[in-house]
Design an enzyme around this catalytic site. Structure first.
Site, mmCIF file in Angstrom:
data_model
loop_
_atom_site.group_PDB
_atom_site.id
_atom_site.type_symbol
_atom_site.label_atom_id
_atom_site.label_comp_id
_atom_site.label_asym_id
_atom_site.label_seq_id
_atom_site.Cartn_x
_atom_site.Cartn_y
_atom_site.Cartn_z
ATOM 1 N N GLU A 185 0.774 -1.405 0.065
ATOM 2 C CA GLU A 185 0.163 -0.159 -0.145
ATOM 3 C C GLU A 185 0.871 1.341 0.059
ATOM 4 O O GLU A 185 0.548 2.097 0.933
ATOM 5 C CB GLU A 185 -1.007 -0.003 1.009
ATOM 6 N N ASN A 226 2.141 -4.926 -3.268
ATOM 7 C CA ASN A 226 0.654 -5.380 -2.791
ATOM 8 C C ASN A 226 -0.126 -4.333 -2.416
ATOM 9 O O ASN A 226 0.305 -3.427 -1.814
ATOM 10 C CB ASN A 226 0.706 -6.347 -1.580
ATOM 11 N N HIS A 262 -10.225 -6.386 -1.722
ATOM 12 C CA HIS A 262 -11.426 -6.114 -0.734
ATOM 13 C C HIS A 262 -12.540 -5.163 -1.239
ATOM 14 O O HIS A 262 -12.469 -4.299 -1.846
ATOM 15 C CB HIS A 262 -10.818 -5.268 0.437
ATOM 16 N N GLU A 292 -6.153 -10.858 -0.979
ATOM 17 C CA GLU A 292 -6.754 -10.422 0.206
ATOM 18 C C GLU A 292 -8.325 -10.362 -0.021
ATOM 19 O O GLU A 292 -9.140 -9.851 0.552
ATOM 20 C CB GLU A 292 -6.423 -9.331 1.122
ATOM 21 N N ASP A 294 -12.031 -10.494 -0.301
ATOM 22 C CA ASP A 294 -13.410 -10.521 0.367
ATOM 23 C C ASP A 294 -14.399 -9.843 -0.125
ATOM 24 O O ASP A 294 -14.041 -8.655 -0.666
ATOM 25 C CB ASP A 294 -13.198 -10.387 1.787
HETATM 26 O O1 G3I Z 1 -2.558 -7.226 18.829
HETATM 27 C C1 G3I Z 1 -3.539 -6.201 19.573
HETATM 28 C C2 G3I Z 1 -3.840 -6.651 20.962
HETATM 29 O O2 G3I Z 1 -2.857 -6.959 21.756
HETATM 30 C C3 G3I Z 1 -5.044 -6.075 21.397
HETATM 31 O O3 G3I Z 1 -5.460 -6.837 22.521
HETATM 32 C C4 G3I Z 1 -6.215 -6.076 20.547
HETATM 33 C C5 G3I Z 1 -7.408 -5.155 21.194
HETATM 34 O O4 G3I Z 1 -8.193 -4.633 20.090
HETATM 35 O O5 G3I Z 1 -5.816 -5.300 19.282
HETATM 36 C C6 G3I Z 1 -4.654 -6.246 18.857
HETATM 37 O O6 G3I Z 1 -4.384 -5.476 17.698
HETATM 38 C C7 G3I Z 1 -5.421 -5.741 16.301
HETATM 39 C C8 G3I Z 1 -4.668 -6.364 15.398
HETATM 40 O O7 G3I Z 1 -5.502 -6.422 14.197
HETATM 41 C C9 G3I Z 1 -4.573 -7.761 15.759
HETATM 42 O O8 G3I Z 1 -5.732 -8.328 15.957
HETATM 43 C C10 G3I Z 1 -5.716 -4.167 15.909
HETATM 44 O O9 G3I Z 1 -6.377 -3.553 16.958
HETATM 45 C C11 G3I Z 1 -6.366 -4.193 14.721
HETATM 46 O O10 G3I Z 1 -6.378 -2.932 14.184
HETATM 47 C C12 G3I Z 1 -5.620 -5.129 13.761
HETATM 48 O O11 G3I Z 1 -6.583 -5.116 12.469
HETATM 49 C C13 G3I Z 1 -5.826 -5.532 11.336
HETATM 50 C C14 G3I Z 1 -5.675 -4.584 10.112
HETATM 51 O O12 G3I Z 1 -5.131 -5.175 9.154
HETATM 52 C C15 G3I Z 1 -4.725 -3.239 10.774
HETATM 53 O O13 G3I Z 1 -4.641 -2.518 9.785
HETATM 54 C C16 G3I Z 1 -6.734 -6.784 10.833
HETATM 55 O O14 G3I Z 1 -6.759 -7.751 11.616
HETATM 56 C C17 G3I Z 1 -6.030 -7.243 9.482
HETATM 57 O O15 G3I Z 1 -7.134 -8.454 9.131
HETATM 58 C C18 G3I Z 1 -6.002 -6.133 8.581
HETATM 59 O O16 G3I Z 1 -5.380 -6.634 7.330
HETATM 60 C C19 G3I Z 1 -5.029 -5.654 6.266
HETATM 61 C C20 G3I Z 1 -3.759 -6.067 5.677
HETATM 62 O O17 G3I Z 1 -2.744 -6.356 6.384
HETATM 63 C C21 G3I Z 1 -3.534 -5.080 4.539
HETATM 64 N N1 G3I Z 1 -4.640 -4.801 3.434
HETATM 65 C C22 G3I Z 1 -5.631 -4.384 4.280
HETATM 66 C C23 G3I Z 1 -6.287 -5.606 5.313
HETATM 67 C C24 G3I Z 1 -7.416 -5.026 6.221
HETATM 68 O O18 G3I Z 1 -7.359 -3.900 6.771
#
Ligand code: G3I
Length: 380
Positions: A185, A226, A262, A292, A294
């Site tokens: 990105e 990507n 997405h 990715e 969905d």
């Molecule tokens: O790790 C912490 C944890 O310690 C805490 O307790 C918890 C409380 O909310 O948060 C956890 O972190 C979260 C993390 O996912 C792991 O679960 C973050 O808040 C959350 O924002 C994060 O979201 C991820 C997101 O990327 C961040 O931008 C999504 O799971 C993940 O599916 C998403 O993936 C991205 C790709 O990498 C790039 N393309 C877009 C895609 C969707 O956004």
């Protein structure tokens, strides 16, 4: 052992309690790998909803396509919830990618510490179940460790941090991942270069420096750029095309482009537009992965929205199979029980081909039907 496979033995042992060896269809032509437990109809095991046979991974493998799903908590869940998730995952998919555990903040929590355990567990699980791993992601503007973004760095220091991170992570997984999303990105929604921690601290050449560092650490892994909203032709896709043309023309080691895909239901580029777009990137000598996929729908989902979603899934995978350089399709999850969508887009969800109880949705059937009628093969 440069370029060799590293054992990851510690985590393999730690995983023995939850890893099983999955039935692999055409990945296991001799039929020597036992069927995973908890398959529908297996005596003594709770049944999951029935799905058509053969599973998606076998249909895809038959034509040289990998079909994968990103995973996060599915690997760690205990009890029946974990058993069900992993049973469906290994039954249907022959590729996977970590949703979070190889990102900077997770894998590099302090300047001198790397936390490989969760990534190693994912790799061990994948290898035990005949799945390849896409590494995700080395250089991104999100999910950077706070020690990095909170620090004050000179340009040489920042460049050294970039190269050291990439070198360490890519070297650790050498021989265990087939592709890396090296840069994720880098383009803003209007197609301009995104201003990020890395672009500010290292300078605009951070992208090519990242690819060169990754190649130096692993001579053979596929290196990908990507991004999202570049699946059809348009200004952002044009910017990606110009950027990759430039990188390729200057000998920067980029092997492929990942189209995240997405989508909102009904909000896709047309199939023919995706084919045209994929084709021009392939002509640069790039491999293509859908990385990715969905398709989110307004909640509650309806029979109509799920039928449109099914057609959308079909169009994306069909566009991939029409372009021989497209060798892998990875979904961003596989069950509506675990998806990033509802917590990110209020009022939207149901984005994946299995519902939260692992019933196959029309999108699953559409993919099954499409891959059942695919004859064109390719080399993955
Ligand atoms: O790790 C912490 C944890 O310690 C805490 O307790 C918890 C409380 O909310 O948060 C956890 O972190 C979260 C993390 O996912 C792991 O679960 C973050 O808040 C959350 O924002 C994060 O979201 C991820 C997101 O990327 C961040 O931008 C999504 O799971 C993940 O599916 C998403 O993936 C991205 C790709 O990498 C790039 N393309 C877009 C895609 C969707 O956004």
């Amino acid at each position: 052992m440069p370029g060799g496979r590293r054992p990851l033995l510690r985590t393999r042992l730690a995983l023995l309690a939850i890893v099983w060896v999955g039935g692999c269809g055409s990945d296991d032509p001799a039929g020597t790998i036992p069927t995973p437990p908890n398959q529908p109809g297996q005596p003594g095991q709770p049944s999951l909803p029935a799905t058509p046979t053969p599973p998606l991974r076998d249909l895809a493998a038959g034509v040289g396509l990998r079909i994968g799903a990103a995973v996060d908590q599915e690997i760690r869940l205990t009890g029946q919830a974990g058993t069900n998730a992993r049973t469906v995952l290994v039954r249907e998919f022959n590729a996977t990618t970590p949703g979070n555990v190889m990102k900077h903040d997770h894998i590099h929590p302090s300047p001198t510490t790397y936390a490989f355990q969760d990534g190693d567990s994912l790799v061990a699980f994948a290898e035990a179940n005949g799945m390849v791993v896409r590494g995700h992601t080395l250089v991104w503007h999100n999910q950077l460790a706070s020690w990095l973004t909170g620090g004050t760095w000179t340009q040489p220091q920042a460049e050294s941090l970039l190269v050291t991170h990439i070198t360490t992570v890519v070297s650790h997984y050498r021989g265990h991942v087939v592709a890396w999303d090296v840069v994720n990105e880098a383009l803003a929604d209007n197609g301009a270069r995104r201003a990020t921690f890395w672009s500010n601290a290292v300078g605009p050449a951070y992208i090519e420096k990242a690819f060169r560092a990754a190649r130096a650490a692993d001579a053979t892994v596929l290196l990908f750029y990507n991004d999202y909203n570049i699946e059809g032709t348009g200004p952002k896709a044009d910017s990606a095309y110009a950027m990759l043309s430039d990188l390729k023309s200057r000998g920067v080691p980029v092997d492929g482009i990942g189209f995240q895909a997405h989508f909102q239901v009904g909000g896709l580029p047309t199939r023919s537009d995706m084919i045209a777009n994929f084709t021009r990137f392939a002509a640069l000598g790039l491999k293509i992965h859908i990385t990715e996929l969905d398709v989110r729908v307004p909640l509650p989902a309806t029979a109509v929205s799920l039928q449109t979603q099914a057609q959308n899934y079909r169009d994306v995978v069909d566009a991939c199979r029409q372009v021989s350089a497209c060798t892998m399709v990875v979904l961003w999850g596989f069950t509506d029980a675990y998806s990033w969508v509802p917590s990110t887009f209020s009022g939207w969800g149901a984005a994946l081909p299995f519902d939260a109880s692992y019933n196959p949705k029309p999108a699953y059937q559409a993919l099954h039907d499409l891959l059942s009628t695919t004859t064109q093969s390719r080399a993955w």
